[in-house]
Design a protein around this motif. Structure first.
Motif, short mmCIF file in Angstrom:
data_model
loop_
_atom_site.label_atom_id
_atom_site.label_comp_id
_atom_site.label_asym_id
_atom_site.label_seq_id
_atom_site.Cartn_x
_atom_site.Cartn_y
_atom_site.Cartn_z
N UNK A 19 0.86 -1.18 0.00
CA UNK A 19 0.00 0.00 0.00
C UNK A 19 0.90 1.23 0.00
N UNK A 20 0.48 2.28 -0.70
CA UNK A 20 1.27 3.51 -0.78
C UNK A 20 0.65 4.58 0.11
N UNK A 21 1.47 5.12 0.99
CA UNK A 21 1.07 6.28 1.80
C UNK A 21 1.89 7.46 1.30
N UNK A 22 1.22 8.43 0.67
CA UNK A 22 1.90 9.57 0.05
C UNK A 22 1.87 10.77 1.00
N UNK A 23 3.04 11.30 1.30
CA UNK A 23 3.17 12.39 2.26
C UNK A 23 3.75 13.62 1.58
N UNK A 24 3.10 14.75 1.77
CA UNK A 24 3.60 16.02 1.22
C UNK A 24 4.73 16.54 2.09
N UNK A 25 5.87 16.86 1.47
CA UNK A 25 7.00 17.39 2.23
C UNK A 25 7.54 18.64 1.55
N UNK A 26 8.17 19.49 2.36
CA UNK A 26 8.90 20.65 1.84
C UNK A 26 10.33 20.22 1.56
N UNK A 27 10.99 20.94 0.66
CA UNK A 27 12.38 20.64 0.33
C UNK A 27 13.28 21.29 1.38
#
Length: 361
Positions: free
Chosen positions: A293-301
Protein backbone atom coordinates in the motif's frame (compact mmCIF):
# COMPACT_ATOMS: atom_id res chain seq x y z
CA UNK A 1 42.44 -13.86 1.16
CA UNK A 2 45.17 -11.60 2.50
CA UNK A 3 46.23 -9.67 -0.60
CA UNK A 4 44.58 -8.55 -3.83
CA UNK A 5 45.46 -6.59 -6.95
CA UNK A 6 42.72 -4.49 -8.55
CA UNK A 7 43.51 -3.66 -12.18
CA UNK A 8 41.17 -0.87 -13.26
CA UNK A 9 40.11 1.69 -10.67
CA UNK A 10 36.78 2.87 -12.00
CA UNK A 11 33.47 2.56 -10.18
CA UNK A 12 33.43 -1.24 -9.89
CA UNK A 13 37.13 -1.81 -9.25
CA UNK A 14 37.41 0.93 -6.64
CA UNK A 15 34.20 -0.15 -4.89
CA UNK A 16 35.49 -3.73 -4.64
CA UNK A 17 38.83 -2.43 -3.36
CA UNK A 18 37.12 -0.31 -0.69
CA UNK A 19 35.09 -3.32 0.46
CA UNK A 20 38.21 -5.53 0.65
CA UNK A 21 40.21 -2.92 2.55
CA UNK A 22 37.38 -2.63 5.08
CA UNK A 23 37.72 -6.38 5.69
CA UNK A 24 41.46 -6.18 6.32
CA UNK A 25 42.72 -7.25 2.88
CA UNK A 26 45.87 -5.50 1.58
CA UNK A 27 44.86 -4.13 -1.83
CA UNK A 28 47.23 -2.97 -4.56
CA UNK A 29 45.84 -0.69 -7.27
CA UNK A 30 46.80 -0.43 -10.94
CA UNK A 31 45.29 1.47 -13.84
CA UNK A 32 46.33 2.57 -17.31
CA UNK A 33 45.55 6.08 -16.03
CA UNK A 34 47.89 6.69 -13.04
CA UNK A 35 45.80 9.68 -11.94
CA UNK A 36 42.73 7.47 -11.54
CA UNK A 37 44.70 4.98 -9.43
CA UNK A 38 46.00 7.84 -7.28
CA UNK A 39 42.44 9.05 -6.75
CA UNK A 40 41.33 5.58 -5.68
CA UNK A 41 44.26 5.32 -3.28
CA UNK A 42 43.45 8.73 -1.81
CA UNK A 43 39.92 7.46 -1.13
CA UNK A 44 41.36 4.64 0.97
CA UNK A 45 40.92 1.87 -1.61
CA UNK A 46 44.49 0.60 -1.30
CA UNK A 47 48.02 1.42 -2.34
CA UNK A 48 49.50 2.33 -5.71
CA UNK A 49 52.65 0.40 -4.84
CA UNK A 50 53.16 -2.77 -6.86
CA UNK A 51 53.01 -5.99 -4.86
CA UNK A 52 56.37 -7.61 -4.06
CA UNK A 53 55.18 -11.02 -5.17
CA UNK A 54 52.04 -12.82 -6.36
CA UNK A 55 48.87 -11.71 -4.57
CA UNK A 56 46.04 -14.07 -3.67
CA UNK A 57 43.55 -12.66 -6.20
CA UNK A 58 43.83 -10.30 -9.18
CA UNK A 59 40.58 -8.52 -10.02
CA UNK A 60 40.42 -7.13 -13.55
CA UNK A 61 37.90 -4.30 -13.83
CA UNK A 62 38.39 -3.27 -17.45
CA UNK A 63 35.89 -2.74 -20.30
CA UNK A 64 34.75 -6.03 -21.92
CA UNK A 65 36.76 -5.41 -25.09
CA UNK A 66 39.98 -5.09 -23.07
CA UNK A 67 39.41 -7.77 -20.44
CA UNK A 68 41.06 -10.68 -22.26
CA UNK A 69 44.20 -8.69 -23.08
CA UNK A 70 44.58 -7.36 -19.53
CA UNK A 71 43.97 -10.82 -18.04
CA UNK A 72 46.41 -12.48 -20.44
CA UNK A 73 49.14 -9.99 -19.53
CA UNK A 74 48.55 -10.45 -15.80
CA UNK A 75 48.51 -14.25 -16.09
CA UNK A 76 51.71 -14.35 -18.12
CA UNK A 77 53.40 -12.19 -15.50
CA UNK A 78 52.14 -14.46 -12.72
CA UNK A 79 50.87 -11.61 -10.57
CA UNK A 80 48.37 -13.73 -8.61
CA UNK A 81 47.26 -17.20 -7.54
CA UNK A 82 43.81 -16.58 -8.94
CA UNK A 83 42.35 -14.27 -11.58
CA UNK A 84 38.84 -12.84 -11.86
CA UNK A 85 37.20 -10.24 -14.06
CA UNK A 86 34.05 -8.20 -13.40
CA UNK A 87 33.04 -7.39 -16.98
CA UNK A 88 29.33 -7.34 -17.79
CA UNK A 89 29.80 -9.90 -20.62
CA UNK A 90 31.29 -13.32 -19.95
CA UNK A 91 31.29 -15.59 -23.02
CA UNK A 92 33.45 -13.42 -25.28
CA UNK A 93 36.37 -12.81 -22.89
CA UNK A 94 36.53 -16.51 -21.99
CA UNK A 95 36.68 -17.54 -25.65
CA UNK A 96 39.39 -14.95 -26.31
CA UNK A 97 41.48 -16.34 -23.46
CA UNK A 98 40.99 -19.88 -24.76
CA UNK A 99 42.13 -18.77 -28.22
CA UNK A 100 45.32 -17.39 -26.66
CA UNK A 101 46.10 -20.87 -25.35
CA UNK A 102 46.23 -19.86 -21.69
CA UNK A 103 45.73 -22.25 -18.79
CA UNK A 104 42.36 -21.14 -17.44
CA UNK A 105 42.36 -23.25 -14.28
CA UNK A 106 43.37 -20.13 -12.31
CA UNK A 107 40.65 -17.94 -13.89
CA UNK A 108 36.97 -17.41 -13.16
CA UNK A 109 34.62 -14.97 -14.86
CA UNK A 110 32.28 -12.88 -12.73
CA UNK A 111 29.81 -10.03 -12.97
CA UNK A 112 28.51 -8.03 -9.99
CA UNK A 113 24.96 -6.96 -10.86
CA UNK A 114 25.33 -3.50 -9.42
CA UNK A 115 26.29 -0.07 -10.62
CA UNK A 116 25.41 3.60 -10.81
CA UNK A 117 24.74 6.15 -13.50
CA UNK A 118 28.03 7.81 -12.52
CA UNK A 119 31.42 6.27 -13.25
CA UNK A 120 34.98 6.64 -11.99
CA UNK A 121 36.58 6.16 -8.57
CA UNK A 122 34.85 9.19 -7.04
CA UNK A 123 31.50 7.45 -7.52
CA UNK A 124 32.70 4.30 -5.71
CA UNK A 125 31.35 3.10 -2.37
CA UNK A 126 32.25 0.10 -0.22
CA UNK A 127 28.58 -0.94 -0.02
CA UNK A 128 27.88 -0.79 -3.77
CA UNK A 129 27.39 -4.56 -4.01
CA UNK A 130 25.63 -5.16 -0.71
CA UNK A 131 22.66 -7.49 -1.18
CA UNK A 132 23.10 -7.56 -4.96
CA UNK A 133 23.60 -10.70 -7.11
CA UNK A 134 27.19 -11.39 -8.12
CA UNK A 135 27.36 -13.89 -10.98
CA UNK A 136 30.22 -16.41 -11.11
CA UNK A 137 30.82 -18.41 -14.30
CA UNK A 138 33.23 -21.26 -13.45
CA UNK A 139 34.02 -23.99 -15.95
CA UNK A 140 35.06 -27.61 -15.45
CA UNK A 141 38.68 -26.37 -15.60
CA UNK A 142 38.30 -23.81 -12.81
CA UNK A 143 40.45 -24.69 -9.81
CA UNK A 144 38.51 -25.12 -6.55
CA UNK A 145 40.88 -22.72 -4.77
CA UNK A 146 40.09 -20.00 -7.33
CA UNK A 147 36.35 -20.55 -6.94
CA UNK A 148 36.76 -20.24 -3.16
CA UNK A 149 38.71 -16.98 -3.58
CA UNK A 150 35.90 -15.64 -5.77
CA UNK A 151 33.30 -16.64 -3.19
CA UNK A 152 35.38 -14.93 -0.49
CA UNK A 153 35.47 -11.74 -2.58
CA UNK A 154 31.68 -11.85 -2.98
CA UNK A 155 31.30 -12.40 0.76
CA UNK A 156 33.59 -9.47 1.62
CA UNK A 157 31.49 -7.26 -0.68
CA UNK A 158 28.31 -8.57 1.04
CA UNK A 159 26.87 -9.62 -2.31
CA UNK A 160 24.90 -12.77 -3.16
CA UNK A 161 26.75 -15.37 -5.29
CA UNK A 162 24.92 -16.78 -8.33
CA UNK A 163 26.58 -19.49 -10.43
CA UNK A 164 25.72 -19.52 -14.15
CA UNK A 165 27.04 -20.65 -17.51
CA UNK A 166 28.83 -17.79 -19.28
CA UNK A 167 26.64 -17.74 -22.41
CA UNK A 168 23.45 -18.12 -20.36
CA UNK A 169 24.61 -15.10 -18.35
CA UNK A 170 25.09 -13.06 -21.51
CA UNK A 171 21.58 -13.86 -22.73
CA UNK A 172 20.17 -13.02 -19.30
CA UNK A 173 21.87 -9.62 -18.99
CA UNK A 174 20.80 -8.77 -22.53
CA UNK A 175 17.22 -9.22 -21.33
CA UNK A 176 17.37 -7.53 -17.94
CA UNK A 177 20.05 -4.88 -18.51
CA UNK A 178 21.40 -4.25 -21.99
CA UNK A 179 18.15 -4.15 -24.00
CA UNK A 180 16.30 -2.07 -21.34
CA UNK A 181 19.14 0.45 -21.37
CA UNK A 182 18.77 1.01 -25.11
CA UNK A 183 14.99 1.28 -24.82
CA UNK A 184 15.40 3.81 -21.99
CA UNK A 185 17.79 5.82 -24.17
CA UNK A 186 15.33 5.76 -27.08
CA UNK A 187 12.54 7.10 -24.87
CA UNK A 188 14.82 9.78 -23.39
CA UNK A 189 15.93 10.79 -26.89
CA UNK A 190 12.33 11.85 -27.62
CA UNK A 191 12.79 14.58 -24.99
CA UNK A 192 15.89 16.13 -26.55
CA UNK A 193 14.04 18.45 -28.93
CA UNK A 194 10.64 18.45 -27.21
CA UNK A 195 8.99 21.74 -26.34
CA UNK A 196 9.87 23.08 -22.90
CA UNK A 197 6.19 23.22 -21.95
CA UNK A 198 5.92 19.49 -22.54
CA UNK A 199 9.13 18.63 -20.66
CA UNK A 200 7.94 20.55 -17.62
CA UNK A 201 5.10 18.06 -17.32
CA UNK A 202 7.53 15.18 -16.65
CA UNK A 203 6.45 13.10 -13.67
CA UNK A 204 7.72 10.05 -11.85
CA UNK A 205 6.80 7.71 -14.69
CA UNK A 206 9.12 9.31 -17.25
CA UNK A 207 11.82 9.67 -14.58
CA UNK A 208 11.64 5.95 -13.84
CA UNK A 209 11.77 4.98 -17.51
CA UNK A 210 14.68 7.29 -18.42
CA UNK A 211 16.82 7.12 -15.25
CA UNK A 212 19.40 4.70 -16.68
CA UNK A 213 19.69 6.72 -19.90
CA UNK A 214 21.95 9.09 -17.94
CA UNK A 215 24.82 6.56 -18.01
CA UNK A 216 28.13 7.14 -19.81
CA UNK A 217 27.66 6.37 -23.56
CA UNK A 218 31.30 5.33 -23.95
CA UNK A 219 30.92 2.64 -21.31
CA UNK A 220 27.73 1.34 -22.91
CA UNK A 221 29.27 1.20 -26.36
CA UNK A 222 31.90 -1.14 -24.87
CA UNK A 223 29.23 -3.28 -23.20
CA UNK A 224 26.92 -3.51 -26.22
CA UNK A 225 29.82 -4.19 -28.60
CA UNK A 226 30.63 -7.26 -26.53
CA UNK A 227 27.07 -8.65 -26.53
CA UNK A 228 25.40 -7.45 -29.75
CA UNK A 229 23.68 -10.66 -30.90
CA UNK A 230 21.42 -11.37 -27.90
CA UNK A 231 20.53 -7.67 -27.59
CA UNK A 232 19.65 -7.42 -31.30
CA UNK A 233 17.46 -10.53 -31.01
CA UNK A 234 15.52 -9.02 -28.12
CA UNK A 235 15.13 -5.66 -29.84
CA UNK A 236 13.74 -7.49 -32.88
CA UNK A 237 11.01 -8.89 -30.62
CA UNK A 238 10.40 -5.44 -29.11
CA UNK A 239 10.19 -3.97 -32.62
CA UNK A 240 7.50 -6.54 -33.46
CA UNK A 241 5.51 -5.50 -30.39
CA UNK A 242 5.91 -1.84 -31.38
CA UNK A 243 4.60 -2.50 -34.88
CA UNK A 244 1.58 -4.34 -33.49
CA UNK A 245 0.94 -1.56 -30.99
CA UNK A 246 1.17 1.14 -33.66
CA UNK A 247 -1.34 -0.75 -35.80
CA UNK A 248 -3.67 -1.08 -32.82
CA UNK A 249 -3.45 2.64 -32.09
CA UNK A 250 -4.16 3.50 -35.73
CA UNK A 251 -7.19 1.22 -35.57
CA UNK A 252 -8.49 3.22 -32.61
CA UNK A 253 -8.63 6.25 -34.94
CA UNK A 254 -10.88 4.42 -37.39
CA UNK A 255 -14.57 5.20 -37.77
CA UNK A 256 -15.16 1.47 -38.29
CA UNK A 257 -16.38 -0.09 -35.03
CA UNK A 258 -14.83 -3.49 -35.81
CA UNK A 259 -11.48 -1.81 -36.42
CA UNK A 260 -11.76 0.04 -33.13
CA UNK A 261 -12.49 -3.20 -31.27
CA UNK A 262 -9.41 -4.76 -32.86
CA UNK A 263 -7.39 -1.79 -31.70
CA UNK A 264 -8.66 -2.07 -28.13
CA UNK A 265 -7.81 -5.78 -28.15
CA UNK A 266 -4.28 -5.12 -29.38
CA UNK A 267 -3.59 -2.48 -26.74
CA UNK A 268 -5.09 -4.65 -24.01
CA UNK A 269 -2.90 -7.57 -25.08
CA UNK A 270 0.39 -5.68 -24.77
CA UNK A 271 -0.67 -4.08 -21.46
CA UNK A 272 -1.68 -7.43 -19.97
CA UNK A 273 1.54 -9.08 -21.14
CA UNK A 274 3.37 -6.19 -19.53
CA UNK A 275 1.51 -6.84 -16.27
CA UNK A 276 2.43 -10.52 -16.44
CA UNK A 277 6.11 -9.75 -17.00
CA UNK A 278 6.32 -7.04 -14.37
CA UNK A 279 5.06 -9.25 -11.55
CA UNK A 280 7.97 -11.61 -12.20
CA UNK A 281 10.51 -8.95 -11.24
CA UNK A 282 11.91 -10.04 -7.84
CA UNK A 283 10.82 -7.99 -4.88
CA UNK A 284 12.48 -7.13 -1.59
CA UNK A 285 15.50 -9.33 -0.75
CA UNK A 286 15.03 -11.15 -4.07
CA UNK A 287 11.75 -12.70 -2.92
CA UNK A 288 8.55 -12.95 -4.94
CA UNK A 289 7.09 -9.48 -5.54
CA UNK A 290 4.71 -8.25 -2.86
CA UNK A 291 1.77 -5.89 -3.19
CA UNK A 292 2.26 -2.87 -0.94
CA UNK A 293 0.00 0.00 0.00
CA UNK A 294 1.27 3.51 -0.78
CA UNK A 295 1.07 6.28 1.80
CA UNK A 296 1.90 9.57 0.05
CA UNK A 297 3.17 12.39 2.26
CA UNK A 298 3.60 16.02 1.22
CA UNK A 299 7.00 17.39 2.23
CA UNK A 300 8.90 20.65 1.84
CA UNK A 301 12.38 20.64 0.33
CA UNK A 302 14.04 21.23 3.69
CA UNK A 303 16.84 19.39 5.52
CA UNK A 304 15.70 16.66 7.87
CA UNK A 305 12.25 16.06 6.38
CA UNK A 306 12.90 12.47 5.34
CA UNK A 307 14.61 11.66 8.64
CA UNK A 308 11.56 12.94 10.52
CA UNK A 309 9.16 10.84 8.44
CA UNK A 310 11.19 7.67 8.95
CA UNK A 311 11.52 8.40 12.68
CA UNK A 312 7.76 8.97 12.99
CA UNK A 313 7.06 5.74 11.07
CA UNK A 314 9.42 3.90 13.42
CA UNK A 315 7.65 5.32 16.47
CA UNK A 316 4.38 4.03 15.00
CA UNK A 317 5.91 0.56 14.71
CA UNK A 318 5.63 0.51 10.90
CA UNK A 319 8.37 -0.86 8.65
CA UNK A 320 8.90 1.08 5.42
CA UNK A 321 9.31 -1.55 2.69
CA UNK A 322 10.26 0.88 -0.09
CA UNK A 323 10.23 4.60 -0.78
CA UNK A 324 9.99 6.93 -3.77
CA UNK A 325 10.14 10.70 -4.04
CA UNK A 326 8.04 12.59 -6.57
CA UNK A 327 9.22 16.17 -6.96
CA UNK A 328 6.73 18.93 -7.70
CA UNK A 329 7.67 20.81 -10.90
CA UNK A 330 8.74 24.38 -10.18
CA UNK A 331 8.10 24.14 -6.44
CA UNK A 332 10.24 23.51 -3.37
CA UNK A 333 8.05 20.57 -2.40
CA UNK A 334 7.19 17.03 -3.33
CA UNK A 335 5.56 13.79 -2.28
CA UNK A 336 7.25 10.91 -0.51
CA UNK A 337 5.59 7.64 -1.42
CA UNK A 338 6.01 5.19 1.45
CA UNK A 339 5.36 1.55 0.54
CA UNK A 340 4.11 -0.53 3.47
CA UNK A 341 2.22 -3.75 4.15
CA UNK A 342 -1.52 -3.16 3.47
CA UNK A 343 -2.48 -3.73 7.11
CA UNK A 344 0.10 -1.12 8.21
CA UNK A 345 -1.17 1.63 5.87
CA UNK A 346 -4.02 2.93 8.08
CA UNK A 347 -1.78 2.78 11.15
CA UNK A 348 0.94 4.81 9.42
CA UNK A 349 -1.54 7.27 7.92
CA UNK A 350 -3.11 7.98 11.32
CA UNK A 351 0.25 8.31 13.05
CA UNK A 352 1.66 10.72 10.48
CA UNK A 353 -1.46 12.87 10.48
CA UNK A 354 -1.29 13.03 14.27
CA UNK A 355 2.27 14.35 13.95
CA UNK A 356 1.22 17.07 11.52
CA UNK A 357 2.08 15.52 8.14
CA UNK A 358 -0.16 16.24 5.14
CA UNK A 359 -1.27 12.94 3.58
CA UNK A 360 -2.27 12.84 -0.07
CA UNK A 361 -5.21 10.54 -0.70
Amino acid sequence: MRTALVIGTGLIGTSAALALVSRGVVVHLADHDPEQARTAAALGAGTEEAPEGPVDLAIVAAPPALVAGVLADAMRRGVARGYLDVASVKGGPRRELEALGLDLSSYIGSHPMSGREKSGPLAATADLFEGRPWVLTPTRDTDTEVLNLALELVSHCRAVPVVMDADAHDRAVALVSHMPHLVSSMVAARLENAEEAAVRLCGQGIRDVTRIAASDPRMWIDILSANPGPVADLLTDVAGDLEETVRALRSLQSADEDKRREGVGGIEDVLRRGNAGQVRVPGKHGSAPRVYEVVAVLIDDQPGQLARIFADAGMAGVNIEDVRIEHATGQQAGHVQLMVEPKAAPVLTAALRERGWAIRQ
